[in-house]
Structures are given as C-alpha cells and as structure tokens.
Design a protein around this motif. Structure first.
Motif, mmCIF file in Angstrom:
data_model
loop_
_atom_site.group_PDB
_atom_site.id
_atom_site.type_symbol
_atom_site.label_atom_id
_atom_site.label_comp_id
_atom_site.label_asym_id
_atom_site.label_seq_id
_atom_site.Cartn_x
_atom_site.Cartn_y
_atom_site.Cartn_z
ATOM 1 N N GLY A 46 -9.853 -3.236 -7.335
ATOM 2 C CA GLY A 46 -10.588 -4.479 -7.129
ATOM 3 C C GLY A 46 -9.674 -5.686 -7.149
ATOM 4 N N LEU A 47 -10.241 -6.840 -6.792
ATOM 5 C CA LEU A 47 -9.466 -8.061 -6.630
ATOM 6 C C LEU A 47 -10.349 -9.275 -6.882
ATOM 7 C CD1 LEU A 47 -6.911 -9.586 -5.458
ATOM 8 C CD2 LEU A 47 -7.948 -9.268 -3.203
ATOM 9 N N GLU A 48 -9.842 -10.222 -7.676
ATOM 10 C CA GLU A 48 -10.483 -11.525 -7.878
ATOM 11 C C GLU A 48 -9.428 -12.603 -7.690
ATOM 12 O OE1 GLU A 48 -12.989 -11.725 -11.572
ATOM 13 O OE2 GLU A 48 -12.126 -9.734 -11.859
ATOM 14 N N PHE A 76 -18.740 -15.968 -4.447
ATOM 15 C CA PHE A 76 -18.067 -17.138 -5.019
ATOM 16 C C PHE A 76 -18.822 -17.574 -6.265
ATOM 17 C CE2 PHE A 76 -16.441 -17.184 -0.763
ATOM 18 C CZ PHE A 76 -15.175 -17.745 -0.859
ATOM 19 N N GLN A 77 -18.085 -17.869 -7.328
ATOM 20 C CA GLN A 77 -18.705 -18.221 -8.598
ATOM 21 C C GLN A 77 -18.001 -19.418 -9.225
ATOM 22 O OE1 GLN A 77 -18.584 -14.722 -11.074
ATOM 23 N NE2 GLN A 77 -19.930 -13.545 -9.735
ATOM 24 N N VAL A 89 -13.836 -10.118 -4.692
ATOM 25 C CA VAL A 89 -13.801 -9.292 -3.488
ATOM 26 C C VAL A 89 -14.373 -7.917 -3.824
ATOM 27 C CG1 VAL A 89 -12.313 -8.338 -1.683
ATOM 28 C CG2 VAL A 89 -11.771 -10.563 -2.716
ATOM 29 N N ALA A 90 -15.175 -7.368 -2.939
ATOM 30 C CA ALA A 90 -15.821 -6.078 -3.194
ATOM 31 C C ALA A 90 -14.770 -4.996 -3.447
ATOM 32 C CB ALA A 90 -16.694 -5.694 -2.003
ATOM 33 N N PRO A 91 -14.995 -4.125 -4.434
ATOM 34 C CA PRO A 91 -14.034 -3.045 -4.720
ATOM 35 C C PRO A 91 -13.835 -2.140 -3.506
ATOM 36 C CG PRO A 91 -15.672 -3.225 -6.474
ATOM 37 C CD PRO A 91 -16.150 -4.088 -5.344
ATOM 38 N N ALA A 92 -12.684 -1.474 -3.475
ATOM 39 C CA ALA A 92 -12.377 -0.595 -2.346
ATOM 40 C C ALA A 92 -11.489 0.554 -2.820
ATOM 41 C CB ALA A 92 -11.679 -1.377 -1.231
ATOM 42 N N ARG A 93 -11.459 1.608 -2.038
ATOM 43 C CA ARG A 93 -10.552 2.732 -2.291
ATOM 44 C C ARG A 93 -9.339 2.596 -1.366
ATOM 45 N NH1 ARG A 93 -15.768 4.856 -2.721
ATOM 46 N NH2 ARG A 93 -16.172 5.772 -4.785
ATOM 47 N N LEU A 94 -8.162 2.724 -1.936
ATOM 48 C CA LEU A 94 -6.958 2.525 -1.136
ATOM 49 C C LEU A 94 -6.813 3.584 -0.061
ATOM 50 C CD1 LEU A 94 -4.326 1.359 -3.783
ATOM 51 C CD2 LEU A 94 -5.982 0.027 -2.473
ATOM 52 N N ARG A 95 -7.352 4.781 -0.287
ATOM 53 C CA ARG A 95 -7.262 5.841 0.729
ATOM 54 C C ARG A 95 -8.179 5.558 1.919
ATOM 55 N NH1 ARG A 95 -11.763 8.847 0.549
ATOM 56 N NH2 ARG A 95 -12.959 8.972 -1.403
ATOM 57 N N GLU A 96 -9.044 4.580 1.786
ATOM 58 C CA GLU A 96 -9.958 4.209 2.879
ATOM 59 C C GLU A 96 -9.562 2.858 3.484
ATOM 60 O OE1 GLU A 96 -13.721 4.243 0.908
ATOM 61 O OE2 GLU A 96 -13.893 6.443 0.916
ATOM 62 N N GLN A 97 -8.247 2.643 3.643
ATOM 63 C CA GLN A 97 -7.726 1.381 4.183
ATOM 64 C C GLN A 97 -8.142 0.205 3.303
ATOM 65 O OE1 GLN A 97 -6.024 0.847 7.611
ATOM 66 N NE2 GLN A 97 -5.443 2.901 6.964
ATOM 67 N N GLY A 98 -8.141 0.446 1.999
ATOM 68 C CA GLY A 98 -8.606 -0.570 1.066
ATOM 69 C C GLY A 98 -7.805 -1.858 1.107
ATOM 70 N N LEU A 99 -6.485 -1.765 1.276
ATOM 71 C CA LEU A 99 -5.662 -2.975 1.309
ATOM 72 C C LEU A 99 -5.997 -3.824 2.534
ATOM 73 C CD1 LEU A 99 -2.330 -1.324 0.168
ATOM 74 C CD2 LEU A 99 -3.634 -3.024 -1.132
ATOM 75 N N PHE A 102 -9.345 -5.445 1.830
ATOM 76 C CA PHE A 102 -9.188 -6.595 0.945
ATOM 77 C C PHE A 102 -8.713 -7.816 1.726
ATOM 78 C CE2 PHE A 102 -8.264 -3.755 -2.961
ATOM 79 C CZ PHE A 102 -9.579 -3.839 -3.376
ATOM 80 N N GLU A 103 -7.690 -7.630 2.550
ATOM 81 C CA GLU A 103 -7.100 -8.760 3.270
ATOM 82 C C GLU A 103 -8.094 -9.376 4.243
ATOM 83 O OE1 GLU A 103 -2.965 -10.001 5.542
ATOM 84 O OE2 GLU A 103 -3.390 -7.879 5.183
ATOM 85 N N ALA A 104 -8.769 -8.529 5.006
ATOM 86 C CA ALA A 104 -9.722 -9.048 5.987
ATOM 87 C C ALA A 104 -10.888 -9.752 5.297
ATOM 88 C CB ALA A 104 -10.228 -7.910 6.864
ATOM 89 N N SER A 105 -11.388 -9.162 4.220
ATOM 90 C CA SER A 105 -12.521 -9.738 3.504
ATOM 91 C C SER A 105 -12.153 -11.069 2.868
ATOM 92 C CB SER A 105 -13.007 -8.766 2.440
ATOM 93 O OG SER A 105 -14.010 -9.344 1.640
ATOM 94 N N LEU A 106 -10.995 -11.119 2.211
ATOM 95 C CA LEU A 106 -10.574 -12.352 1.543
ATOM 96 C C LEU A 106 -10.307 -13.456 2.559
ATOM 97 C CD1 LEU A 106 -9.868 -13.751 -1.098
ATOM 98 C CD2 LEU A 106 -7.575 -12.740 -0.964
ATOM 99 N N ARG A 107 -9.645 -13.111 3.647
ATOM 100 C CA ARG A 107 -9.338 -14.117 4.663
ATOM 101 C C ARG A 107 -10.626 -14.670 5.289
ATOM 102 N NH1 ARG A 107 -6.069 -17.655 4.642
ATOM 103 N NH2 ARG A 107 -6.892 -19.027 6.202
ATOM 104 N N ARG A 108 -11.543 -13.764 5.616
ATOM 105 C CA ARG A 108 -12.805 -14.182 6.232
ATOM 106 C C ARG A 108 -13.606 -15.070 5.276
ATOM 107 N NH1 ARG A 108 -14.090 -9.520 7.446
ATOM 108 N NH2 ARG A 108 -15.365 -8.991 5.618
#
Length: 488
Positions: A46-48, A76-77, A89-99, A102-108
C-alpha cells in the motif's frame, strides 16, 4: 493518527480504565498470534502520500476543508494542518503490475485534485517540509478543524508541561518554541505498507529499520524550515521534537520519546505492541465497549480499538499495524521514513526500491541485523537525515561507505531480486530502479536540487522571495513527472 476522537477531557478514572483495557487487548492479541488467525496467503502492498497546499505565489494555503470539498474524493483526507491533505492509494499486489497501478492511480488522482482545488486557490505540492512556512504560520489556528487534532495537541502539551522547543543545527541554526503541535504539521511524508505474516513480521520490520538510513539518504526532500537551511531531511529532527512529551528532566532520566527509532531488533510483532503498552502512557485514553475476548471466543475478529489508537500515538519510523479487511485480521509494516515527492515517478521508484530491498533482506539466509548493532542502524538514520545524498554510513562487511556507492554496488541488485520475488515485471523493475540508479550517479535528490537552486538565487533575491520562486520552479517540474535527477 487515523482514528476519529471527539473533543473531551479525561479523568484519572478514564486513564486507569483505559490502561486495563489496553492490557486486555494485548493479551487477546497474543492469543491471536498463537492461533494464527491472520490473512497471510497473498500479501498486499500500500501507499499513502501527504501533500502541502500553497497559493499562487507559493505561500501556504490554509484551505484543506475547501480543497477537500472541491475534490470530493474519499481517498483524499484531512491532515493535521490546514495546509495539508493526504491521499490513500488503493492497495495492490506487486505481481499484478502493482507498481504501475500505484503510479497511474496517484498521478490521475493528483491531476484531478489539482484541477479541482485550484478553483479555491489551493495548489498541491509534494515536498517533505513546505519551504515557505514562516514563523507566523506556526499558530494553533493553523490546525485542521477535526477535534482530534486539537485534543492531541492539548494532551501532548499537558504531558510535557511546557512549550515545545525546536532546536536544529545545520548549515544554519534554528531555535524556536511552540505552544501547540503545529510544527508537526510541517512534516509531510510518504508511507509504504507491506503486509506480512506474524511469523515473518519481525524479519520485515528489522530489515526496514536496517535500510531506513539508505532510504532517507536517497530520498531526502526537506532542507528548509522557517526560512533556514538545516538538515537535508529536516523532517526527521522536527518530527522527533514536535511531538516530544518529555521535559528536559525526563530526557535526562532516559525516558523514551514518542517519536522513536526503537532500541533493539525484535523477534515478534508482539514485542512492539508490548513495548507500546509498557513504556508509554496513553495520550488519548478513549475506551470502547468491545470486549475483545468475548468477540474472539464467539469466532469473530476483535477490532482491539484501544491498542490500535494507542499504537497510533507512538510514532515509530517503521510502525506495526494491526488491521481488519473483510472480517480477517492482518499485519503490516508501515514504513514512514520518507518525505513526500518530488514527483510521482520518484515516489514510485522509492516504493520499488523499498519493497524489493526489504523482501530480499527479510528472506536472506543470514540476516543483516545479525551482523549489525541496532545503535549503528540508528546512528546511520540520523547521519543520512543530516547529510542526505552525500551521507556516509556504516554497513556490515564494508565499514564506512557513501550511501550512493553502497546502493550502486550492493543494494540495487538485491532490490531487483526482491522485486522479482514479488512478481513485478521486468519493465517496471528496469524503469523504476533505473531512476534510483541515476539519482545515485548524478547525486541529485529533491533536497539537493532545492538547495542548489536556492544558492544560485542567493545574491539576487531576499530569502523569502527566493524560497517562493524556487518552490514555484519545483511545483512546475513536479507536475512534469520527470524524475528530479533530470530537472537541470
């Protein structure tokens, strides 16, 4: 802090009742660890990211309520200061292109939030400490409206019994005091979460502690506070001092600080929660009606609210997290050592380096922490915060070495192995670790870029005008999403 708390006063009876309940939570938690009631099958990451708000000229914008209303996105809080917000940012699994996710979600999310908040005169900035914060901004009125922040400030000041003192020596010298915890709001961070099993938690936490110094050296991004050039990652000493509940006499007695690197390698996650209960009085002794033993024995999952709230007021740089998802409990290491920014690309590169390296070290046959004293890891951490990308740290089998050299020669290959073990794609690994490699080769991170830019302006502009101009340059480049080592 994370938990919602209503404004209130606490009696001596409240504190006694809360202590008993926290200890009951701890006993139930120990039983849960023995009975293996945890989600461990397919770990998430995960990422904040905490953000600053500025106006058009670069001064703090005290408009987080207006900005959040305009953004209207539950990811956003609010944060401690009116010039802060946080994105989860919503949690993700790295084996599922998680990085990549993360990048696309955070940028968007940031692009959308910037467009919406700009309409109310607030712009997003990802940086560890907002350089244009001035002494006049360090006022209780700068706290966010949420009552938990005012309550937390009151409890810390009451425990301390005197104003908070901030004293930091770097290239310049800062001495100031505060009658609230507003200086803590100056610290904005990136937080990485890695889920792990109870059996593996100690290895992941120990590994996170051992590499904290390297993370800070490479990612330093907070060189200015209240107009002064201080440490390259001034966030570290500022946060340690801004939430310190100890008087000078208690410090002299060796009482432990609430912002804490720790004092030993651990063998279980229980060690950390037990230390929290044994060493630290409650700041917010709020007691819930839940009987955790009753909940456990009927086959449900206890929320352990007192234990979690107490854990949230002890600010370890790598913090244990107990949480529940879909009715199943899990454990995470929350890595809190890095500043926000400079760009989304840099942030995700930092994430890739951390996730890969921590896994490689945690699964190593000969643990790094068996070769290194805990005090050496702590000394490395503060050295890296002071010196940034030029830091020289101690490493087992090497001795004193530049952090960048250590990364290039030893740690990047290990991070690659760890990311491969997570299942990250080759393209993700090459691109993101390539950013870390180039940062090391160029010797430029966020702090270094900002200081160099400021020094170049020194003869042309008054200090505060130079800070505003440099921050505007920074914000423009931040939105380009080009990694900081390419900026000049």
């Amino acid at each position: 802090m994370g938990e919602e708390v209503e404004a209130q006063e606490f009696s001596r009876a409240d504190r006694t009742r809360h202590r008993e309940k926290v200890r009951r939570n701890l006993d139930v938690f120990a039983r849960m660890l023995r009975e293996a009631r945890f989600d461990t099958d397919d770990p998430m990451t995960g990422l904040e990211v905490e953000l600053n708000l500025v106006d058009d000229v670069g001064d703090p914008a005290f408009k987080n309520a207006e900005a959040l209303a305009a953004i209207a996105d539950p990811s956003f809080q609010t944060e401690l200061g009116q010039f802060n917000i946080e994105i989860n940012v919503a949690p993700a699994r790295l084996r599922e292109q998680g990085l990549t996710t993360f990048e696309a979600s955070l940028r968007r999310s940031l692009n959308t939030a910037e467009a919406e908040s700009a309409d109310v005169g607030a712009h997003m900035v990802m940086i560890g400490i907002l350089p244009t914060l001035a002494p006049g901004h360090m006022d209780l009125s700068s706290l966010s409206a949420n009552p938990r922040y005012k309550l937390l400030s009151e409890q810390i000041l009451a425990a301390r019994g005197e104003d908070i003192t901030i004293a930091i020596d770097g290239p310049e010298r800062l001495r100031t005091t505060s009658d609230s915890i507003v200086p803590e709001a100056a610290c904005t961070s990136t937080q990485f979460h890695v889920q792990t099993s109870p059996d593996d938690f100690a290895d992941y936490w120990n590994a996170s502690q051992a590499i904290a110094s390297v993370q800070v050296a490479l990612g330093a991004n907070a060189p200015y506070l209240l107009g002064k050039e201080l440490w390259r990652e001034t966030r570290i000493p500022l946060f340690e001092q801004a939430t310190d509940t100890r008087s000078e006499e208690l410090k002299a007695q060796g009482v432990r600080p609430r912002v804490w690197f720790g004092e030993r390698w651990i063998t279980s996650v229980f060690d950390l929660f037990e230390e929290n209960v044994r060493f630290f009085p409650a700041l917010l002794p709020v007691t819930d009606d839940e009987d955790p033993l009753e909940v456990l024995e009927r086959g449900d999952t206890p929320t352990l609210p007192e234990l979690r709230l107490h854990n949230g007021t002890i600010y370890r740089w790598n913090r244990p997290v107990y949480d529940i998802s879909r009715g199943i409990p899990h454990l995470r290491v929350e890595n809190r050592v890095l500043a926000a920014g400079p760009t989304v690309a840099d942030t995700i590169a930092n994430a890739a380096f951390y996730f890969g390296l921590v896994r490689a070290l945690a699964e190593s046959e000969r643990p790094l922490w068996s070769q290194m004293s805990f005090s050496a890891a702590e000394e490395n951490f503060h050295t890296a915060a002071r010196q940034g990308i030029d830091a020289q740290i101690y490493w087992p089998g090497v001795g004193q070495v530049r952090a960048t050299e250590l990364v290039l020669r030893r740690l990047l290959p290990m991070a690659r192995e760890g990311l491969e073990a997570w299942g990250a794609s080759g393209e993700e690994i090459d691109r993101l670790l390539g950013i870390i490699e180039q940062r090391c080769l160029t010797g430029v991170n966020g702090a270094e870029w900002f200081v160099r830019r400021m020094h170049a302006r020194r003869s042309d502009l008054e200090r505060w005008d130079a800070l505003r101009a440099t921050l505007r340059d920074y914000r423009e480049r931040m939105h380009s999403n080009e990694p900081v080592h390419t900026w000049d």
